[in-house]
Motif scaffolding. Structure first.
Motif, PDB file in Angstrom:
ATOM      1  N   LEU A  28       2.505  36.492  51.059  1.00  0.00           N
ATOM      2  CA  LEU A  28       1.266  37.285  51.080  1.00  0.00           C
ATOM      3  C   LEU A  28       0.910  37.779  52.478  1.00  0.00           C
ATOM      4  O   LEU A  28       0.153  38.736  52.633  1.00  0.00           O
ATOM      5  CB  LEU A  28       0.106  36.435  50.550  1.00  0.00           C
ATOM      6  N   LYS A  29       1.469  37.083  53.474  1.00  0.00           N
ATOM      7  CA  LYS A  29       1.020  37.329  54.849  1.00  0.00           C
ATOM      8  C   LYS A  29       1.063  38.806  55.257  1.00  0.00           C
ATOM      9  O   LYS A  29       0.077  39.366  55.729  1.00  0.00           O
ATOM     10  CB  LYS A  29       1.899  36.498  55.808  1.00  0.00           C
ATOM     11  N   SER A  30       2.214  39.466  55.011  1.00  0.00           N
ATOM     12  CA  SER A  30       2.352  40.845  55.489  1.00  0.00           C
ATOM     13  C   SER A  30       1.459  41.815  54.710  1.00  0.00           C
ATOM     14  O   SER A  30       1.144  42.894  55.198  1.00  0.00           O
ATOM     15  CB  SER A  30       3.810  41.298  55.414  1.00  0.00           C
ATOM     16  N   SER A  31       1.051  41.411  53.511  1.00  0.00           N
ATOM     17  CA  SER A  31       0.158  42.282  52.746  1.00  0.00           C
ATOM     18  C   SER A  31      -1.304  42.059  53.118  1.00  0.00           C
ATOM     19  O   SER A  31      -2.168  42.861  52.776  1.00  0.00           O
ATOM     20  CB  SER A  31       0.327  42.036  51.245  1.00  0.00           C
ATOM     21  N   ASN A  32      -1.584  40.952  53.781  1.00  0.00           N
ATOM     22  CA  ASN A  32      -2.967  40.665  54.180  1.00  0.00           C
ATOM     23  C   ASN A  32      -3.340  41.304  55.511  1.00  0.00           C
ATOM     24  O   ASN A  32      -4.519  41.379  55.848  1.00  0.00           O
ATOM     25  CB  ASN A  32      -3.171  39.146  54.285  1.00  0.00           C
ATOM     26  N   VAL A  33      -2.321  41.729  56.264  1.00  0.00           N
ATOM     27  CA  VAL A  33      -2.616  42.269  57.593  1.00  0.00           C
ATOM     28  C   VAL A  33      -2.142  43.724  57.682  1.00  0.00           C
ATOM     29  O   VAL A  33      -1.135  44.089  57.070  1.00  0.00           O
ATOM     30  CB  VAL A  33      -1.977  41.387  58.699  1.00  0.00           C
ATOM     31  N   ASP A  34      -2.908  44.529  58.406  1.00  0.00           N
ATOM     32  CA  ASP A  34      -2.530  45.947  58.481  1.00  0.00           C
ATOM     33  C   ASP A  34      -1.403  46.153  59.480  1.00  0.00           C
ATOM     34  O   ASP A  34      -1.082  45.270  60.274  1.00  0.00           O
ATOM     35  CB  ASP A  34      -3.752  46.826  58.803  1.00  0.00           C
ATOM     36  N   TRP A  35      -0.815  47.341  59.444  1.00  0.00           N
ATOM     37  CA  TRP A  35       0.355  47.665  60.265  1.00  0.00           C
ATOM     38  C   TRP A  35       0.042  47.513  61.751  1.00  0.00           C
ATOM     39  O   TRP A  35       0.887  47.077  62.534  1.00  0.00           O
ATOM     40  CB  TRP A  35       0.795  49.099  59.924  1.00  0.00           C
ATOM     41  N   LEU A  36      -1.184  47.852  62.121  1.00  0.00           N
ATOM     42  CA  LEU A  36      -1.580  47.749  63.525  1.00  0.00           C
ATOM     43  C   LEU A  36      -1.912  46.313  63.938  1.00  0.00           C
ATOM     44  O   LEU A  36      -2.175  46.044  65.107  1.00  0.00           O
ATOM     45  CB  LEU A  36      -2.813  48.625  63.789  1.00  0.00           C
ATOM     46  N   LYS A  37      -1.972  45.420  62.938  1.00  0.00           N
ATOM     47  CA  LYS A  37      -2.359  44.020  63.150  1.00  0.00           C
ATOM     48  C   LYS A  37      -3.759  43.908  63.767  1.00  0.00           C
ATOM     49  O   LYS A  37      -4.019  43.111  64.682  1.00  0.00           O
ATOM     50  CB  LYS A  37      -1.327  43.285  64.023  1.00  0.00           C
ATOM     51  N   THR A  38      -4.665  44.733  63.265  1.00  0.00           N
ATOM     52  CA  THR A  38      -6.037  44.696  63.776  1.00  0.00           C
ATOM     53  C   THR A  38      -7.017  44.213  62.721  1.00  0.00           C
ATOM     54  O   THR A  38      -8.156  43.904  63.037  1.00  0.00           O
ATOM     55  CB  THR A  38      -6.483  46.101  64.240  1.00  0.00           C
ATOM     56  N   VAL A  39      -6.594  44.175  61.474  1.00  0.00           N
ATOM     57  CA  VAL A  39      -7.487  43.764  60.391  1.00  0.00           C
ATOM     58  C   VAL A  39      -6.711  42.794  59.517  1.00  0.00           C
ATOM     59  O   VAL A  39      -5.564  43.059  59.166  1.00  0.00           O
ATOM     60  CB  VAL A  39      -7.922  44.983  59.538  1.00  0.00           C
ATOM     61  N   GLU A  40      -7.337  41.672  59.185  1.00  0.00           N
ATOM     62  CA  GLU A  40      -6.620  40.695  58.359  1.00  0.00           C
ATOM     63  C   GLU A  40      -7.546  40.131  57.286  1.00  0.00           C
ATOM     64  O   GLU A  40      -8.658  39.697  57.578  1.00  0.00           O
ATOM     65  CB  GLU A  40      -6.085  39.558  59.238  1.00  0.00           C
ATOM     66  N   GLY A  41      -7.067  40.165  56.061  1.00  0.00           N
ATOM     67  CA  GLY A  41      -7.806  39.574  54.953  1.00  0.00           C
ATOM     68  C   GLY A  41      -7.201  38.229  54.597  1.00  0.00           C
ATOM     69  O   GLY A  41      -6.250  37.772  55.226  1.00  0.00           O
ATOM     70  N   ASN A  42      -7.761  37.579  53.585  1.00  0.00           N
ATOM     71  CA  ASN A  42      -7.161  36.320  53.144  1.00  0.00           C
ATOM     72  C   ASN A  42      -7.032  36.249  51.634  1.00  0.00           C
ATOM     73  O   ASN A  42      -7.453  35.290  51.001  1.00  0.00           O
ATOM     74  CB  ASN A  42      -7.911  35.105  53.723  1.00  0.00           C
ATOM     75  N   SER A  43      -6.434  37.306  51.092  1.00  0.00           N
ATOM     76  CA  SER A  43      -6.177  37.336  49.662  1.00  0.00           C
ATOM     77  C   SER A  43      -5.175  36.250  49.299  1.00  0.00           C
ATOM     78  O   SER A  43      -4.263  35.956  50.071  1.00  0.00           O
ATOM     79  CB  SER A  43      -5.617  38.700  49.265  1.00  0.00           C
TER      80      SER A  43
END
Lengths: 513, 513
Positions: free
Chosen positions: B76-91
């Motif tokens: 799930l990790k790569s889908s929780n964080v945006d490409w720029l690695k500036t926004v991260e969720g915790n789905s």
């Protein structure tokens, strides 16, 4: 027949009908068909319970628009009837605002008073969308004709909705630009009406639809609120693109008061070729060859059949410049280098003549001759009006199917029709099928409809490519759109115009208002 | 400050706020500003009261999507964080449907259960729109990658939403067509995501926006209803154009499951020129000259500044093929006749070199060299990621203003920023302003925002030309859209997604959900 009878008993303006439709969702096609067929779907529905214009209302309008509140029946006559003289309303008031603020005040008042309004541009629509059905107040954009700004770096024009298309074209040509759309009615149609109907026309093949070229709109909503989305930017992804709601919704969701539009540079070289083909198959092959060889300079690929040519000769005394043929093509090129364009065009013509795809042809590079060749295509609609009554169909189909419909219709109607002719925009897969008769003929109409719509639906076509639905086609929407989509359109209408005062009886079918 | 304090006391998710705004309609600008400024507007808002995923929910999803219901945190990790690695969720759940019917069942279930959903394509978005903010279920289109039909007469492609743009490009090139859009992220981005964000990219100048080239969409609504508007017609004016609602609405109104798109013929000749200019004014004059002389074959006019070039050299080891210059231009031509195109290009180059508008340049006609030149423009975004933290702005302005903003920002920020660079689409008036810093820097951010938005607003620009608003820019919408427009967007959201389960916290500002 159970469903059919059920609908026959329920007043049409009822949300209950729609919930019934939804219950029968496994049988929606039959339901839709029942809705369409249970009476003459093109005819006017019963008048909805809007208020009637009173002396107090007139006094309000006269104070707001002194000298621009028209009630003289003679002056109202031409605004009450459509260009084809097939639909006539009996409005007693025509309002001619000059400003957005005036439009806003008119609509705020009408919405409070529950008075229905028919927005009107140049009144050149072909589906009864631009004239009142009953006594709707006519809100004309004819005095809203100011160019607001033109930026000759970006080519972005901003103007009021009532600017006549041809005037805008002339204004731009002086500045070395052109409008991204052109159509036969350019001498009368207003840009606001063009946008409201998402007009296609003769340049769509090259410059794309108004959904891409219109950059901004100012719209007055049913309750008088002014929605200013008059951006002059090529790109803007801030939130939902609200202007799209008003493009092509035929004045049922708001009144467009100003338009920003992206205009292409005026091409340095324009050539027009008028060609003859002996079969539609050869015409299609010519089209394919043309797209390959003319590529980026191709700006129009239009056709008319021999019947159209006969009518042009008979009624408008136009001369066919080439040998008589079953099909005629108008090809236009527009480019930045005359030598290159002519070379491309000549190579293409050599190819199609030597391969016998084309039987005869003539080319024009000079403005007067270009205009003369174009008029053979543009004036077909006018020639048809001299034939008596015309049943008009504006159909999108996969391009290889478009003329099959004309031939099939000829066989289907036999002697019932005086003429069955086809012309239109090959490049866009858009056929104008026209069937004439000495006068209105219900039996002929019954033979045409729903046959023509069923045929179109079978090939996943659109029953209105560019004319819109207006009054005449509103109930046929289900032939091109699924019930879920039409229901959603109804929700949008209810959201933006809860009292339904804006251009009632138009665009949406009678079961949704 | 009265209005400001009033908002500070009221929970953000309240329709009461909006009615307050409307009461203060004479002072809406101040109200909007208060809404924007009263806290960090790009930060995540409080979690809305959606349900949390239970074991029963997981059991439902596992039955529906066996092997395609992902709950492994590593996966799930790569889908929780945006490409720029500036926004991260915790789905905690990623769903990978293969069919529209599966998407429909997922959404019907989630809507009933009040579970929030984050639709995700290639997760290449730059505004935090494609990742969850909290524990939203991620609905990935990655397994929806079938081409449904391609018609090589009309050039109309119909495919599932999860097709990767580059795969579609390759598919079409084999058939002598191209996609009407192209962008740096093509190797990962999905066509459904492109349409949801109304992606612009490198070919917009020539082929126009997706609003014109997308002919049909299939969309699943929040409650699971499937809206089939998957037409394959160039023209269709039957009712409101519903698909436009879903183009650019970032998955907040529906999940796009399939797309029909009009694809241009593959050009027979492509040339790329890479040029240097000594000032932005000369670059603009080169652009004007280029539009006149290259006309219909011009397919891109892009720029980057010297700072971008330094980063390309430093981080990606790319080589500048020409003399060092303050500005670099990438010009692409695409046409149907190689000889004509080269002649036009050479005449143009002669003109701009002899008039000293351009100081140096190189031209490529061969595919590998074309790719190398394009990479100098396309890989700027990637080079920037090596600099630390990047504050990204995607601004539309009148073209003559676009570089003023970069220069003004450099002066304004002084030593606070590591780099202030500008690149983008000159032809569309679209600047990518990027400001880097070794790491996240709240003081720097406070110096940039709202300064950059106020600057843009003053020149009637758009604060998001093509990236959308997503999470990061949602509260800045009022800088580009009037309050009436934003309120109407809220009504549309409420109509289509009454529970607000689709991509919450995105696109619309916090006072509207």
């Amino acid at each position: 027949m159970g469903i059919f009878q059920r609908f026959a008993r329920i007043p049409l303006k009822s949300t209950y009908i729609w919930s019934l439709c939804r219950q029968y969702s496994t049988d929606l096609t039959a339901v839709d068909r029942a809705l369409i067929q249970h009476r003459n779907p093109g005819a006017a529905p019963p008048r909805l319970p809007f208020s009637r214009v009173t002396q107090e209302d007139l006094a309000f309008f006269r104070t707001l628009l002194p000298g621009r509140t028209i009630t003289d029946p003679d002056l109202l006559k031409s605004s009450n009837v459509d260009w084809l003289k097939t639909v006539e309303g009996n409005s007693e008031v025509l309002l001619r605002p000059k400003t957005t603020e005036e439009v806003s005040q008119i609509l705020r008042y009408c919405n409070e008073r529950n008075l229905a309004v028919c927005p009107q541009g140049g009144n050149t629509g072909l589906v009864g969308g631009s004239v009142p059905v009953f006594d709707e107040i006519i809100l004309s954009t004819s005095l809203m004709k100011q160019v607001i700004t033109f930026d000759n770096i970006s080519g972005i024009l901003t103007c009021q909705a009532g600017c006549v298309l041809e005037n805008l074209s002339n204004y731009l040509e002086e500045r070395d630009f052109i409008m991204p759309l052109d159509l036969g009615a350019k001498g009368s149609c207003h840009i606001g009406g063009n946008v409201s109907t998402n007009a296609g026309g003769l340049r769509l093949l090259r410059y794309g639809s108004l959904r891409g070229t219109v950059l901004g709109l100012e719209v007055v909503l049913a309750d008088g609120r002014i929605l200013n989305c008059l951006a002059t930017l090529r790109k803007d992804n801030t939130g939902y693109d609200l202007k799209q709601l008003f493009i092509g919704s035929e004045g049922t969701l708001g009144v467009i008061t100003a338009v920003s539009i992206l205009c292409p540079r005026k091409p340095k070289a324009v050539n027009v070729a008028f060609l003859g083909c002996s079969s539609f198959q050869q015409l299609l092959e010519t089209f394919q060859c043309c797209r390959g060889m003319l590529g980026e300079i191709l700006s129009a690929f239009e056709f008319l059949d021999a019947s159209c040519m006969s009518l042009l000769e008979k009624h408008l005394k136009l001369t066919n410049p080439i040998t008589e043929s079953p099909f005629y093509i108008v090809i236009e090129t527009a480019g930045s280098n005359a030598t290159h364009d002519e070379e491309k065009l000549h190579k293409f013509l050599e190819e199609v003549m030597t391969s016998s795809l084309v039987t005869d042809g003539t080319v024009a590079t000079e403005a007067t001759k270009i205009k003369a060749l174009w008029s053979l295509r543009e004036r077909v609609t006018e020639a048809l009006t001299h034939e008596g009554y015309t049943y008009k169909y504006d159909i999108s189909l996969p391009v290889e199917k478009i003329y099959d419909l004309v031939q099939d219709m000829r066989g289907h109607l036999g002697d019932m029709a005086k003429n069955v002719v086809g012309y239109g925009h090959v490049g866009d897969g858009n056929l104008h099928l026209n069937i004439t008769s000495p006068s209105k003929d219900p039996a002929l109409l019954a033979a045409i409809e729903p046959y023509v719509y069923e045929w179109t639906s079978k090939w996943k076509g659109s029953i209105s490519a560019e004319h819109g639905l207006g009054l005449k086609k509103r109930n046929y929407i289900y032939y091109s759109k699924p019930s879920e989509a039409v229901a959603l359109m109804g929700s949008i209408k209810a959201m933006l115009d809860p009292k339904g005062i804006l251009n009632p009886y138009k665009t949406l079918p009678d079961n949704i208002h």
